[in-house]
Design a protein around this motif. Structure first.
Motif, mmCIF file in Angstrom:
data_model
loop_
_atom_site.group_PDB
_atom_site.id
_atom_site.type_symbol
_atom_site.label_atom_id
_atom_site.label_comp_id
_atom_site.label_asym_id
_atom_site.label_seq_id
_atom_site.Cartn_x
_atom_site.Cartn_y
_atom_site.Cartn_z
ATOM 1 N N PHE A 141 59.978 56.900 23.920
ATOM 2 C CA PHE A 141 58.596 55.671 24.020
ATOM 3 C C PHE A 141 56.783 56.749 23.460
ATOM 4 N N ASP A 142 56.450 55.484 23.159
ATOM 5 C CA ASP A 142 54.809 55.997 23.037
ATOM 6 C C ASP A 142 54.087 54.459 23.270
ATOM 7 N N THR A 143 52.299 54.747 22.615
ATOM 8 C CA THR A 143 51.416 54.068 22.763
ATOM 9 C C THR A 143 52.174 52.424 22.230
ATOM 10 N N VAL A 144 53.212 52.848 21.608
ATOM 11 C CA VAL A 144 52.969 51.413 20.446
ATOM 12 C C VAL A 144 54.369 50.836 21.996
ATOM 13 N N ASP A 145 54.801 51.405 22.016
ATOM 14 C CA ASP A 145 55.497 50.179 23.144
ATOM 15 C C ASP A 145 55.356 50.254 24.450
ATOM 16 N N GLN A 146 53.980 51.018 24.745
ATOM 17 C CA GLN A 146 53.364 49.864 25.570
ATOM 18 C C GLN A 146 52.381 49.448 25.868
ATOM 19 N N GLU A 147 52.012 49.417 24.365
ATOM 20 C CA GLU A 147 51.192 47.968 23.853
ATOM 21 C C GLU A 147 52.325 46.945 23.722
#
Length: 160
Positions: A141-147
């Motif tokens: 998971f990364d900032t794309v998932d978080q966004e």
């Protein structure tokens, strides 16, 4: 109501979310039952994004209680501040964990879970439920998932 998800499996992660989120919104629009909506959202995320485990924990009588989910069996109750889900509930914010074995107090509901992202939804400015997404891969998971998952949580806020 959609009968199947339309997701391009060769698309980037962001493109998959861009395609999936409007389909989820259409799926829940006009349906007043929270359990039905959460069940469909969990399924859409699991199958649309290929996640290992996706589920909801609802705040009930001072605990997180397992709600609709997709994947292997799960922990039924989690206390505030305990594990990744309890921490997200306590802080009222997204918690992204690249390696669950390195998270202090991680609750291992499945030994196959390697990374995790947990997000709260709010009703009357209080956490009402948690979305828990697990992967069987490290650093999945990364900032794309978080966004994009935070955008989804604003849709879920409106269902509460």
């Amino acid at each position: 109501m959609a009968e199947e998800l339309l997701i391009n499996n060769t698309a980037t992660k962001a493109e998959k979310y861009e395609s999936l989120l409007p389909q989820i919104e259409a799926l829940v629009t006009g349906e007043p039952d929270l359990t039905a909506n959460l069940a469909n959202i969990a399924s859409a995320l699991k199958y649309g994004m290929g996640f290992f485990w996706v589920g909801f924990y609802l705040v009930k009588e001072g605990e997180l209680v397992l709600g609709p989910f997709q994947g292997p069996i799960a922990c039924t109750r989690i206390r505030k501040g305990k594990g990744v889900c309890g921490t997200s509930w306590e802080k009222g914010e997204t918690v992204l964990v690249p390696n669950v074995d390195e998270f202090p107090g991680h609750i291992a509901c499945s030994s196959d879970s390697k990374s995790e992202i947990v997000l709260p939804a709010f009703k009357h400015n209080e956490v009402a439920l948690i979305l828990d997404v697990d992967s069987d891969q490290l650093n999945d998971f990364d900032t794309v998932d978080q966004e994009y998952l935070e955008k989804l949580m604003r849709v879920i806020d409106k269902l509460l």
